[in-house]
Scaffold this motif. Sequence first.
Motif, PDB file in Angstrom:
ATOM      1  N   ASP A  42       1.910  -3.988 -11.376  1.00  0.00           N
ATOM      2  CA  ASP A  42       3.193  -3.599 -10.278  1.00  0.00           C
ATOM      3  C   ASP A  42       2.480  -3.919  -8.610  1.00  0.00           C
ATOM      4  O   ASP A  42       3.608  -3.665  -7.792  1.00  0.00           O
ATOM      5  CB  ASP A  42       3.643  -2.025 -10.530  1.00  0.00           C
ATOM      6  N   CYS A  43       1.516  -3.732  -8.503  1.00  0.00           N
ATOM      7  CA  CYS A  43       0.755  -3.897  -7.311  1.00  0.00           C
ATOM      8  C   CYS A  43       0.259  -5.482  -7.181  1.00  0.00           C
ATOM      9  O   CYS A  43      -0.551  -5.892  -8.105  1.00  0.00           O
ATOM     10  CB  CYS A  43      -0.521  -2.989  -7.212  1.00  0.00           C
ATOM     11  N   PRO A  44       0.647  -6.029  -6.044  1.00  0.00           N
ATOM     12  CA  PRO A  44       0.319  -7.615  -5.872  1.00  0.00           C
ATOM     13  C   PRO A  44      -1.161  -7.737  -5.367  1.00  0.00           C
ATOM     14  O   PRO A  44      -1.992  -7.136  -4.841  1.00  0.00           O
ATOM     15  CB  PRO A  44       1.184  -7.755  -4.708  1.00  0.00           C
ATOM     16  N   THR A  71      -8.905 -12.129  -0.902  1.00  0.00           N
ATOM     17  CA  THR A  71      -7.626 -11.289  -1.205  1.00  0.00           C
ATOM     18  C   THR A  71      -7.874  -9.924  -1.348  1.00  0.00           C
ATOM     19  O   THR A  71      -9.145  -9.574  -1.514  1.00  0.00           O
ATOM     20  CB  THR A  71      -7.216 -12.072  -2.692  1.00  0.00           C
ATOM     21  N   TYR A  72      -6.828  -9.391  -1.288  1.00  0.00           N
ATOM     22  CA  TYR A  72      -6.938  -7.810  -1.748  1.00  0.00           C
ATOM     23  C   TYR A  72      -6.154  -7.671  -2.997  1.00  0.00           C
ATOM     24  O   TYR A  72      -5.076  -8.112  -3.303  1.00  0.00           O
ATOM     25  CB  TYR A  72      -6.154  -6.998  -0.578  1.00  0.00           C
ATOM     26  N   ASP A  73      -6.851  -7.261  -4.002  1.00  0.00           N
ATOM     27  CA  ASP A  73      -6.625  -7.185  -5.418  1.00  0.00           C
ATOM     28  C   ASP A  73      -6.114  -5.531  -5.432  1.00  0.00           C
ATOM     29  O   ASP A  73      -6.909  -4.897  -5.736  1.00  0.00           O
ATOM     30  CB  ASP A  73      -7.524  -7.577  -6.406  1.00  0.00           C
ATOM     31  N   LEU A  74      -4.934  -5.301  -5.070  1.00  0.00           N
ATOM     32  CA  LEU A  74      -4.353  -3.853  -5.195  1.00  0.00           C
ATOM     33  C   LEU A  74      -4.281  -3.637  -6.653  1.00  0.00           C
ATOM     34  O   LEU A  74      -3.882  -4.137  -7.513  1.00  0.00           O
ATOM     35  CB  LEU A  74      -2.879  -3.917  -4.610  1.00  0.00           C
ATOM     36  N   VAL A  75      -4.811  -2.345  -6.873  1.00  0.00           N
ATOM     37  CA  VAL A  75      -4.404  -1.556  -8.240  1.00  0.00           C
ATOM     38  C   VAL A  75      -3.699  -0.371  -8.028  1.00  0.00           C
ATOM     39  O   VAL A  75      -3.447   0.091  -7.189  1.00  0.00           O
ATOM     40  CB  VAL A  75      -5.970  -1.242  -8.648  1.00  0.00           C
ATOM     41  N   ILE A  79       0.779  -1.276  -0.008  1.00  0.00           N
ATOM     42  CA  ILE A  79       0.183   0.005  -0.149  1.00  0.00           C
ATOM     43  C   ILE A  79       0.629   1.411   0.003  1.00  0.00           C
ATOM     44  O   ILE A  79       1.901   1.272   0.776  1.00  0.00           O
ATOM     45  CB  ILE A  79      -0.956  -0.175   1.216  1.00  0.00           C
ATOM     46  N   ALA A  80       0.555   2.129  -1.130  1.00  0.00           N
ATOM     47  CA  ALA A  80       1.159   3.639  -1.182  1.00  0.00           C
ATOM     48  C   ALA A  80       2.502   3.627  -1.953  1.00  0.00           C
ATOM     49  O   ALA A  80       3.091   4.451  -2.174  1.00  0.00           O
ATOM     50  CB  ALA A  80       1.721   3.935   0.537  1.00  0.00           C
ATOM     51  N   ALA A  81       2.816   2.151  -2.565  1.00  0.00           N
ATOM     52  CA  ALA A  81       4.076   2.011  -3.268  1.00  0.00           C
ATOM     53  C   ALA A  81       3.662   2.702  -4.590  1.00  0.00           C
ATOM     54  O   ALA A  81       2.565   2.967  -5.177  1.00  0.00           O
ATOM     55  CB  ALA A  81       4.313   0.497  -3.608  1.00  0.00           C
ATOM     56  N   GLN A  82       4.868   3.080  -5.381  1.00  0.00           N
ATOM     57  CA  GLN A  82       4.771   3.726  -6.530  1.00  0.00           C
ATOM     58  C   GLN A  82       4.512   2.840  -7.635  1.00  0.00           C
ATOM     59  O   GLN A  82       4.886   1.588  -7.560  1.00  0.00           O
ATOM     60  CB  GLN A  82       6.128   4.361  -6.953  1.00  0.00           C
ATOM     61  N   CYS A  83       3.935   3.137  -8.697  1.00  0.00           N
ATOM     62  CA  CYS A  83       3.554   2.125  -9.972  1.00  0.00           C
ATOM     63  C   CYS A  83       3.042   2.619 -11.155  1.00  0.00           C
ATOM     64  O   CYS A  83       2.982   3.720 -11.118  1.00  0.00           O
ATOM     65  CB  CYS A  83       2.226   1.192  -9.363  1.00  0.00           C
ATOM     66  N   SER A  84       3.167   2.025 -12.215  1.00  0.00           N
ATOM     67  CA  SER A  84       2.763   2.504 -13.422  1.00  0.00           C
ATOM     68  C   SER A  84       1.447   1.637 -13.984  1.00  0.00           C
ATOM     69  O   SER A  84       1.205   1.827 -15.014  1.00  0.00           O
ATOM     70  CB  SER A  84       4.050   2.561 -14.452  1.00  0.00           C
ATOM     71  N   LYS A  85       1.228   0.405 -13.450  1.00  0.00           N
ATOM     72  CA  LYS A  85       0.458  -0.510 -14.044  1.00  0.00           C
ATOM     73  C   LYS A  85      -0.221  -1.542 -12.656  1.00  0.00           C
ATOM     74  O   LYS A  85       0.626  -1.779 -11.886  1.00  0.00           O
ATOM     75  CB  LYS A  85       1.039  -1.484 -15.169  1.00  0.00           C
ATOM     76  N   ASN A  86      -1.261  -2.025 -13.055  1.00  0.00           N
ATOM     77  CA  ASN A  86      -1.789  -2.777 -11.903  1.00  0.00           C
ATOM     78  C   ASN A  86      -0.747  -4.035 -11.487  1.00  0.00           C
ATOM     79  O   ASN A  86      -0.833  -4.324 -10.563  1.00  0.00           O
ATOM     80  CB  ASN A  86      -3.173  -3.463 -12.386  1.00  0.00           C
TER      81      ASN A  86
END
Length: 137
Positions: free
Chosen positions: A38-40, A49-53, A29-36
């Motif tokens: 990139d988030c686990p 599950t939590y599907d981070l976007v 949570i709060a990580a930098q990303c450019s596409k889904n």
Amino acid sequence: MVSLVVGSGVLVACGGGGGSGTEADRIGIAAQCSKNSDCPEVAREDGGTYDLVCLTQFKGGYCGLEDCEASVDCPTGSICVKHTDNKNYCFRVCKDKIECNANRTADLEANCSSNFDWAMASDDDGSKACIPPSGSL
């Protein structure tokens, strides 16, 4: 700490692993990303599950969850915030700015702020949240 991968100058949370920090830190949570991707996707305590976007409406992206109704909908270490765009997001809880940026580059830092609206007013316990910088990728 969250495992980090450096790619194209962007830090990306890979999630998982043990170590210190909150569940929110471990899962990115709060990580930098450019596409889904990139988030686990992360296992919840209840077996779901939590599907981070990747929330690309924020500068540098922000791994999180959207459309929470209350903080109980968020991973431990994050709270449900009603953002100025009138959407609700699970943002990382913080006491100091440094906690918000373990997985972000210096030019795209999030701020630790108490200046936000809670999605559910009854959740307000005085916590601060890591608010990502405004502006899209």
